[in-house]
Design a protein around this motif. Structure first.
Motif, PDB file in Angstrom:
ATOM      1  N   LEU A 149       1.351  -1.192   0.239  1.00  0.00           N
ATOM      2  CA  LEU A 149       0.143  -0.158  -0.179  1.00  0.00           C
ATOM      3  C   LEU A 149       0.954   1.169   0.119  1.00  0.00           C
ATOM      4  O   LEU A 149       0.812   2.293  -0.881  1.00  0.00           O
ATOM      5  CB  LEU A 149      -1.124  -0.097   1.050  1.00  0.00           C
ATOM      6  CG  LEU A 149      -1.580   1.476   1.772  1.00  0.00           C
ATOM      7  CD1 LEU A 149      -2.873   0.893   0.293  1.00  0.00           C
ATOM      8  CD2 LEU A 149      -2.630   0.743   2.837  1.00  0.00           C
ATOM      9  N   THR A 150       1.915   1.401   1.412  1.00  0.00           N
ATOM     10  CA  THR A 150       2.458   2.090   1.181  1.00  0.00           C
ATOM     11  C   THR A 150       3.914   2.787   0.293  1.00  0.00           C
ATOM     12  O   THR A 150       4.307   3.729  -0.614  1.00  0.00           O
ATOM     13  CB  THR A 150       3.118   2.718   2.320  1.00  0.00           C
ATOM     14  OG1 THR A 150       3.930   1.567   2.694  1.00  0.00           O
ATOM     15  CG2 THR A 150       2.364   2.502   3.650  1.00  0.00           C
ATOM     16  N   GLY A 151       4.153   1.410  -0.312  1.00  0.00           N
ATOM     17  CA  GLY A 151       5.438   1.409  -1.833  1.00  0.00           C
ATOM     18  C   GLY A 151       4.940   1.716  -3.199  1.00  0.00           C
ATOM     19  O   GLY A 151       5.917   2.293  -3.770  1.00  0.00           O
ATOM     20  N   ASN A 152       3.783   1.041  -2.726  1.00  0.00           N
ATOM     21  CA  ASN A 152       2.724   1.504  -4.297  1.00  0.00           C
ATOM     22  C   ASN A 152       2.483   3.049  -4.023  1.00  0.00           C
ATOM     23  O   ASN A 152       0.849   3.640  -3.915  1.00  0.00           O
ATOM     24  CB  ASN A 152       1.969   0.763  -4.506  1.00  0.00           C
ATOM     25  CG  ASN A 152       1.907   1.022  -6.537  1.00  0.00           C
ATOM     26  OD1 ASN A 152       1.373   1.765  -6.472  1.00  0.00           O
ATOM     27  ND2 ASN A 152       0.923  -0.007  -6.714  1.00  0.00           N
ATOM     28  N   TRP A 153       3.125   4.030  -5.004  1.00  0.00           N
ATOM     29  CA  TRP A 153       2.400   5.148  -5.047  1.00  0.00           C
ATOM     30  C   TRP A 153       0.948   5.461  -5.868  1.00  0.00           C
ATOM     31  O   TRP A 153       0.350   6.360  -5.626  1.00  0.00           O
ATOM     32  CB  TRP A 153       3.500   6.342  -5.491  1.00  0.00           C
ATOM     33  CG  TRP A 153       3.639   6.436  -6.899  1.00  0.00           C
ATOM     34  CD1 TRP A 153       4.610   6.132  -7.721  1.00  0.00           C
ATOM     35  CD2 TRP A 153       3.343   7.284  -8.312  1.00  0.00           C
ATOM     36  NE1 TRP A 153       4.831   6.497  -9.158  1.00  0.00           N
ATOM     37  CE2 TRP A 153       3.358   6.971  -8.746  1.00  0.00           C
ATOM     38  CE3 TRP A 153       1.701   8.638  -8.015  1.00  0.00           C
ATOM     39  CZ2 TRP A 153       3.164   8.096  -9.957  1.00  0.00           C
ATOM     40  CZ3 TRP A 153       1.504   8.992  -8.502  1.00  0.00           C
ATOM     41  CH2 TRP A 153       1.717   8.994  -9.835  1.00  0.00           C
ATOM     42  N   VAL A 154       1.032   4.609  -6.405  1.00  0.00           N
ATOM     43  CA  VAL A 154      -0.333   4.520  -7.104  1.00  0.00           C
ATOM     44  C   VAL A 154      -1.855   4.964  -7.083  1.00  0.00           C
ATOM     45  O   VAL A 154      -2.779   4.957  -6.339  1.00  0.00           O
ATOM     46  CB  VAL A 154       0.100   4.207  -9.062  1.00  0.00           C
ATOM     47  CG1 VAL A 154      -1.199   4.312  -9.483  1.00  0.00           C
ATOM     48  CG2 VAL A 154       0.810   4.369  -9.757  1.00  0.00           C
ATOM     49  N   THR A 155      -1.136   3.623  -5.667  1.00  0.00           N
ATOM     50  CA  THR A 155      -2.622   2.650  -4.686  1.00  0.00           C
ATOM     51  C   THR A 155      -2.852   3.806  -4.183  1.00  0.00           C
ATOM     52  O   THR A 155      -3.688   3.984  -3.131  1.00  0.00           O
ATOM     53  CB  THR A 155      -2.127   1.417  -4.058  1.00  0.00           C
ATOM     54  OG1 THR A 155      -1.524   0.685  -5.474  1.00  0.00           O
ATOM     55  CG2 THR A 155      -3.130   0.414  -3.034  1.00  0.00           C
ATOM     56  N   SER A 156      -1.268   4.476  -2.933  1.00  0.00           N
ATOM     57  CA  SER A 156      -1.363   5.350  -2.224  1.00  0.00           C
ATOM     58  C   SER A 156      -1.943   7.010  -2.786  1.00  0.00           C
ATOM     59  O   SER A 156      -2.779   7.083  -1.786  1.00  0.00           O
ATOM     60  CB  SER A 156      -0.139   5.331  -1.556  1.00  0.00           C
ATOM     61  OG  SER A 156      -0.235   5.853   0.137  1.00  0.00           O
ATOM     62  N   ALA A 157      -1.820   6.961  -3.960  1.00  0.00           N
ATOM     63  CA  ALA A 157      -2.446   8.361  -3.745  1.00  0.00           C
ATOM     64  C   ALA A 157      -3.806   8.549  -4.348  1.00  0.00           C
ATOM     65  O   ALA A 157      -4.399   9.641  -4.119  1.00  0.00           O
ATOM     66  CB  ALA A 157      -0.906   8.553  -5.151  1.00  0.00           C
ATOM     67  N   PHE A 158      -4.641   6.683  -4.779  1.00  0.00           N
ATOM     68  CA  PHE A 158      -5.831   7.349  -5.378  1.00  0.00           C
ATOM     69  C   PHE A 158      -6.474   6.928  -3.794  1.00  0.00           C
ATOM     70  O   PHE A 158      -7.716   7.564  -3.494  1.00  0.00           O
ATOM     71  CB  PHE A 158      -5.822   5.677  -5.515  1.00  0.00           C
ATOM     72  CG  PHE A 158      -7.114   4.858  -5.410  1.00  0.00           C
ATOM     73  CD1 PHE A 158      -7.899   5.615  -7.102  1.00  0.00           C
ATOM     74  CD2 PHE A 158      -7.628   4.157  -4.659  1.00  0.00           C
ATOM     75  CE1 PHE A 158     -10.329   5.445  -6.788  1.00  0.00           C
ATOM     76  CE2 PHE A 158      -8.913   3.514  -4.602  1.00  0.00           C
ATOM     77  CZ  PHE A 158     -10.059   3.864  -5.683  1.00  0.00           C
ATOM     78  N   TRP A 159      -5.828   6.061  -2.874  1.00  0.00           N
ATOM     79  CA  TRP A 159      -6.764   6.487  -1.255  1.00  0.00           C
ATOM     80  C   TRP A 159      -5.907   7.940  -0.552  1.00  0.00           C
ATOM     81  O   TRP A 159      -7.633   8.178  -0.423  1.00  0.00           O
ATOM     82  CB  TRP A 159      -6.155   5.268  -0.963  1.00  0.00           C
ATOM     83  CG  TRP A 159      -6.306   4.314  -1.068  1.00  0.00           C
ATOM     84  CD1 TRP A 159      -5.518   2.936  -1.351  1.00  0.00           C
ATOM     85  CD2 TRP A 159      -7.691   3.528  -1.087  1.00  0.00           C
ATOM     86  NE1 TRP A 159      -5.872   1.928  -2.053  1.00  0.00           N
ATOM     87  CE2 TRP A 159      -8.111   2.200  -1.615  1.00  0.00           C
ATOM     88  CE3 TRP A 159      -9.079   3.636  -0.694  1.00  0.00           C
ATOM     89  CZ2 TRP A 159      -8.285   0.747  -1.875  1.00  0.00           C
ATOM     90  CZ3 TRP A 159      -9.627   2.613  -0.766  1.00  0.00           C
ATOM     91  CH2 TRP A 159     -10.185   1.301  -1.234  1.00  0.00           C
ATOM     92  N   HIS A 160      -5.278   8.178  -1.242  1.00  0.00           N
ATOM     93  CA  HIS A 160      -5.263  10.052  -0.613  1.00  0.00           C
ATOM     94  C   HIS A 160      -6.260  10.815  -1.609  1.00  0.00           C
ATOM     95  O   HIS A 160      -7.272  11.687  -0.498  1.00  0.00           O
ATOM     96  CB  HIS A 160      -3.413  10.887  -0.909  1.00  0.00           C
ATOM     97  CG  HIS A 160      -3.557  11.739  -0.972  1.00  0.00           C
ATOM     98  ND1 HIS A 160      -3.607  12.663   0.258  1.00  0.00           N
ATOM     99  CD2 HIS A 160      -3.167  12.475  -2.094  1.00  0.00           C
ATOM    100  CE1 HIS A 160      -3.698  13.649  -0.185  1.00  0.00           C
ATOM    101  NE2 HIS A 160      -2.991  13.718  -1.673  1.00  0.00           N
TER     102      HIS A 160
END
Ligand code: PHE
Length: 463
Positions: A149-160
């Motif tokens: 979750l934290t290591g993949n910026w696309v995923t993390s940016a999605f939730w942000h």
């Protein structure tokens, strides 16, 4: 009481009742600080003794500053920047106090840029938990889920992005239709979920061990740095020193007692932090895990426990839903002072201000997202953007704002103004507030500062 007719109401509107204000301010206070930060710092600092010092800091320093911030907000009835300028001029002929408001607005902006990213993880975990991803998982697998979750910026940016969208969605609608309606729904649900989880911990967790851990003081475990951590956290958890409380104070009806509401809110915030500890630690102990795990306590240790307890999927989902609601009402209070300022200062509509400010914070938040992957090696002085933003706000702008607010209310504002605005029935209560505002709170902040710049360590006082 506001001094002129034009100052009877904030341009943003006002809370429709005392209860609405209590819910809004509790919503601002109860957040990631209570559910994520408090349990892990209590765990790292030995539990019981830390909790005791924390209580002293919250009631001795946090409470008087909260009262000061509300009274300043209500007297000014504007956004924090305008209010501080206005009252500065009125009380001392010096408009430059507006800079304190600006510090708060800037700090809120920066806090939200990293707060939203952690809150986004909480939202992601609702779905992770709900899909049964924790069930029977090994420590490595849970580590992979968090790392993924934290290591993949696309995923993390999605939730942000999703979380910032939720925040702007509420704030666009204004004080009554947006903020008030949100807290009226979210806060009771949050309390209900928390009590449900507490019941679960009592029945299924190792409750006695959790209770002892939280409340049996072992002073040997408490270091001077631990004391300062408790003090700094008292500011963060109560949201004071940032203009958020000041902004909410501007919407408080004249007949609401500032003293009583502050005491209720502080008790609520503290109670929720303690109950959260009593939810988490018994589960951690029942599974033979480490309470001193640090920041990963909630995102790594706890899911591991959820994966191995009866009904863990549903309990885990409820837990992260609660965390999301808590973070959501706090995020609303972080964006509100900035939106009110842009709206009143620039004449931009509230709607446009909320969307514009939200977009700007979202963009800055991308740096927080990238701090865990692409930009993990970027050092802005205190580590990554995420770490630096946290350090700068928690240890510098928040205490500095709290200091200025205490000094302003205690030394600059006349006794007539503060007594008139607080209207405490009990003269001793007023005297206590004034003493805390003039001496205790400013001194406490000076200690945090000395620690932050390493002076105490240099003197050999902290480890
Ligand atoms: N008090 C909030 C929490 O505990 C954080 C916060 C800080 C919110 C400052 C607003 C202003 O999570």
């Amino acid at each position: 009481m506001a001094t002129s007719e034009a100052r009877r109401r904030s341009p943003q509107g006002s809370w429709t009742s005392r209860l609405a204000f209590i819910l809004a301010l509790s919503g601002a206070a109860v957040g990631l600080g209570n559910v994520w930060k408090f349990p892990y710092i209590a765990g790292e600092n030995g539990g019981g003794a830390f909790v005791l010092v924390y209580l002293v800091c919250v009631f001795g320093v946090g409470l008087p500053i909260m009262m000061s911030e509300i009274l300043i907000g209500r007297r000014g009835r504007r956004n924090p920047v305008a209010t501080m300028g206005l009252l500065g001029e009125e009380e001392s002929g010096n408009k430059n106090w507006y800079l304190v408001g600006l510090l708060g607005v800037g700090g809120s902006f920066i806090i939200l840029s990293y707060y939203s990213v952690v809150a986004g993880w909480a939202v992601a975990y609702i779905f992770q938990g709900g899909s049964g991803a924790f069930s029977g998982a090994s420590p490595e697998q849970i580590g992979d889920i968090f790392g993924g979750l934290t290591g993949n910026w696309v995923t993390s940016a999605f939730w942000h992005t999703l979380f910032m969208g939720m925040t702007v969605f509420v704030v666009v609608r204004g004080v009554v239709k947006g903020l008030e309606r949100a807290v009226r729904t979210l806060m009771p649900v949050l309390l209900g979920l928390l009590l449900l989880l507490l019941g679960y911990s009592i029945v299924e967790g190792n409750f006695v061990e959790g209770l002892l851990f939280m409340f049996a003081p072992r002073f040997g475990d408490l270091t001077p740095t631990g004391v300062l951590t408790a003090l700094g956290h008292a500011f963060f958890t109560l949201s004071v020193g940032m203009g958020a409380v000041m902004a909410y104070g501007a919407y408080v009806p004249d007949d609401v007692s500032i003293g009583t509401t502050s005491v209720i809110v502080v008790c609520m915030d503290t109670g929720i932090a303690l109950i959260t500890g009593l939810v988490i630690f018994p589960i951690v102990f029942a599974n033979g895990l480490d309470p001193a795990e640090g920041p990963g306590l909630i995102f790594v240790t706890l899911p591991l426990a959820f994966g191995n307890i009866p009904g863990g999927t549903i309990v885990g989902t409820i837990f992260f839903l609660l965390l999301t609601f808590a973070a959501w009402t706090s995020a609303i209070s972080l964006i509100e002072p900035v939106v009110a300022w842009i709206n009143e200062h620039r004449g931009v509509s509230r709607r446009a201000a909320a969307i514009g400010v939200g977009a700007a914070i979202w963009a800055l938040g991308l740096l927080s997202v990238l701090s865990f992957n692409v930009l993990a090696d970027l050092n802005l002085g205190w580590g990554t953007y995420f770490d630096s933003a946290d350090f700068l706000t928690s240890n510098i702008t928040l205490p500095a704002g709290g200091f200025a607010i205490a000094v302003f209310a205690g030394w600059i504002m006349s006794r007539r103004s503060t007594a008139g605005e607080l209207r405490l029935a009990n003269p001793t209560a007023y005297r206590l507030w004034r003493f805390a505002s003039r001496f205790v709170a400013p001194l406490a902040v000076i200690l945090i500062f000395l620690n932050a710049i390493g002076v105490l360590a240099w003197l050999g006082l902290t480890g």
